[in-house]
Design a protein around this motif. Structure first.
Motif, PDB file in Angstrom:
ATOM      1  N   ASP A   3      45.423  49.161  38.290  1.00 52.68           N
ATOM      2  CA  ASP A   3      46.242  48.119  38.175  1.00 52.68           C
ATOM      3  C   ASP A   3      45.975  47.182  39.256  1.00 52.68           C
ATOM      4  N   PHE A   4      45.537  46.005  39.230  1.00 50.88           N
ATOM      5  CA  PHE A   4      45.159  45.081  40.334  1.00 50.88           C
ATOM      6  C   PHE A   4      45.931  43.855  40.131  1.00 50.88           C
ATOM      7  N   TYR A   5      47.002  43.995  41.157  1.00 47.75           N
ATOM      8  CA  TYR A   5      47.777  42.729  41.298  1.00 47.75           C
ATOM      9  C   TYR A   5      47.228  41.601  42.153  1.00 47.75           C
ATOM     10  N   TYR A   6      47.085  40.555  41.365  1.00 46.72           N
ATOM     11  CA  TYR A   6      45.983  39.308  41.782  1.00 46.72           C
ATOM     12  C   TYR A   6      46.572  38.081  41.787  1.00 46.72           C
ATOM     13  N   TRP A   7      46.180  37.032  42.378  1.00 47.61           N
ATOM     14  CA  TRP A   7      46.074  35.718  42.326  1.00 47.61           C
ATOM     15  C   TRP A   7      44.698  35.154  42.656  1.00 47.61           C
ATOM     16  N   ASN A  11      42.275  36.134  49.721  1.00 47.01           N
ATOM     17  CA  ASN A  11      42.682  37.631  50.000  1.00 47.01           C
ATOM     18  C   ASN A  11      42.620  38.124  48.442  1.00 47.01           C
ATOM     19  N   GLY A  12      42.788  37.533  47.440  1.00 46.77           N
ATOM     20  CA  GLY A  12      42.552  38.313  46.164  1.00 46.77           C
ATOM     21  C   GLY A  12      41.214  38.446  45.839  1.00 46.77           C
ATOM     22  N   TRP A  13      40.335  37.564  46.209  1.00 45.65           N
ATOM     23  CA  TRP A  13      38.874  37.851  46.029  1.00 45.65           C
ATOM     24  C   TRP A  13      38.201  38.816  46.762  1.00 45.65           C
ATOM     25  N   LYS A  14      38.852  39.046  47.944  1.00 48.51           N
ATOM     26  CA  LYS A  14      38.204  40.277  48.508  1.00 48.51           C
ATOM     27  C   LYS A  14      38.259  41.712  47.564  1.00 48.51           C
ATOM     28  N   ILE A  15      39.322  41.889  47.145  1.00 50.77           N
ATOM     29  CA  ILE A  15      39.527  43.026  46.081  1.00 50.77           C
ATOM     30  C   ILE A  15      38.869  42.853  44.903  1.00 50.77           C
ATOM     31  N   SER A  16      38.676  41.652  44.148  1.00 49.15           N
ATOM     32  CA  SER A  16      38.163  41.588  42.892  1.00 49.15           C
ATOM     33  C   SER A  16      36.743  41.794  43.113  1.00 49.15           C
ATOM     34  N   VAL A  29      46.658  42.256  36.810  1.00 46.03           N
ATOM     35  CA  VAL A  29      47.924  41.738  36.636  1.00 46.03           C
ATOM     36  C   VAL A  29      48.233  40.627  37.249  1.00 46.03           C
ATOM     37  N   PRO A  30      48.390  39.332  36.655  1.00 43.33           N
ATOM     38  CA  PRO A  30      48.552  38.209  37.580  1.00 43.33           C
ATOM     39  C   PRO A  30      49.716  38.134  38.356  1.00 43.33           C
ATOM     40  N   VAL A  31      49.990  37.851  39.700  1.00 48.33           N
ATOM     41  CA  VAL A  31      50.930  37.495  40.458  1.00 48.33           C
ATOM     42  C   VAL A  31      50.889  36.100  40.993  1.00 48.33           C
ATOM     43  N   ASP A  32      51.504  35.050  40.140  1.00 47.26           N
ATOM     44  CA  ASP A  32      51.705  33.786  40.537  1.00 47.26           C
ATOM     45  C   ASP A  32      52.517  33.378  41.716  1.00 47.26           C
TER      46      ASP A  32
END
Length: 237
Positions: A3-7, A11-16, A29-32
């Protein structure tokens, strides 16, 4: 499954990007962050600093045991994924030492300075000349560090693309959007383009692209996003 909590932010792109480069199965999993999702108690249980990205690995390596493994902080996440997938983190000790130096440099220098610069460019109301000068100057200095590092190598630890490049690259990708062109930094510009051409990088940056941009969705959301203290963080106030 992870599960990848992301926006869709640097910082999100590092992990995506890392997930795509390593071919790992994940569910986004979007984190708005503009709505304050990062302050919800359920997310706080995964990320105590109420910041994305975060992950929960439901199939961790055997030495972690059977229970799902939650991880917060991008540096810790990228190291975990690299070791789990044996991906972009070579085993040779001297290379790992150098990779770790540039990983920690990013989370202690380029990322925070770029993040504060972005705040005063994109979010802070009114004029803040001292703050703007301070953080644009520090971001500029960090680009100079990268320019010198890339004087005799294609990537940050030599000829091999690694997690050191992945964790630094997103905060250079957005340089022009923040008003800092790379004309003074031709080696950084070439490195930026070299990485941008990788298919996995393109997939990582495109993840959730329809969610990009925007400001806090109300004044209450703005206060929640930028007005946190030890007395309010994690309380939902």
């Amino acid at each position: 499954m992870i599960d990848f909590y992301y926006w869709p932010t640097p910082n999100g792109w590092k992990i995506s990007i890392m997930l795509e480069e390593c071919g790992l199965d994940y569910r986004m999993v979007p984190v708005d962050i503009n709505a304050g999702d990062q302050f919800e108690p359920a997310f706080l249980a995964i990320s105590p600093n109420h910041r994305m990205p975060a992950i929960v690995d439901h199939a961790p390596p055997a030495d972690y045991g059977d229970a799902p493994v939650p991880i917060f902080e991008s540096g810790a996440i990228i190291r975990y994924l690299a070791e789990k997938a044996q991906c972009l983190y070579p085993a040779e000790a001297r290379l790992r030492k150098e990779i770790d130096e540039w990983l920690f440099w990013q989370v202690g220098n380029l990322g925070p300075m770029g993040g504060q610069m972005s705040h005063f460019v994109n979010y802070a109301p009114g004029e803040h000349p001292y703050s703007y000068k301070r953080y644009t100057g520090e971001y500029h200095r960090c680009l100079g560090v990268l320019e010198r590092r890339l004087a005799d190598r294609r990537y940050l630890v030599g000829e091999q693309y690694t997690i050191a490049d992945i964790i630094n690259w997103p905060w250079v990708l957005i340089s022009k959007a923040m008003g800092q062109p790379l004309d003074e930094f031709p080696r950084v510009a070439a490195w930026r383009q070299r990485i941008k051409e990788r298919p996995a990088v393109q997939r990582g940056v495109d993840l959730g692209k329809d969610m990009r941009g925007g400001q806090p969705k109300s004044e209450a959301a703005r206060q929640r996003l930028f007005g946190q203290t030890a007395n309010t963080a994690g309380t939902g106030e």
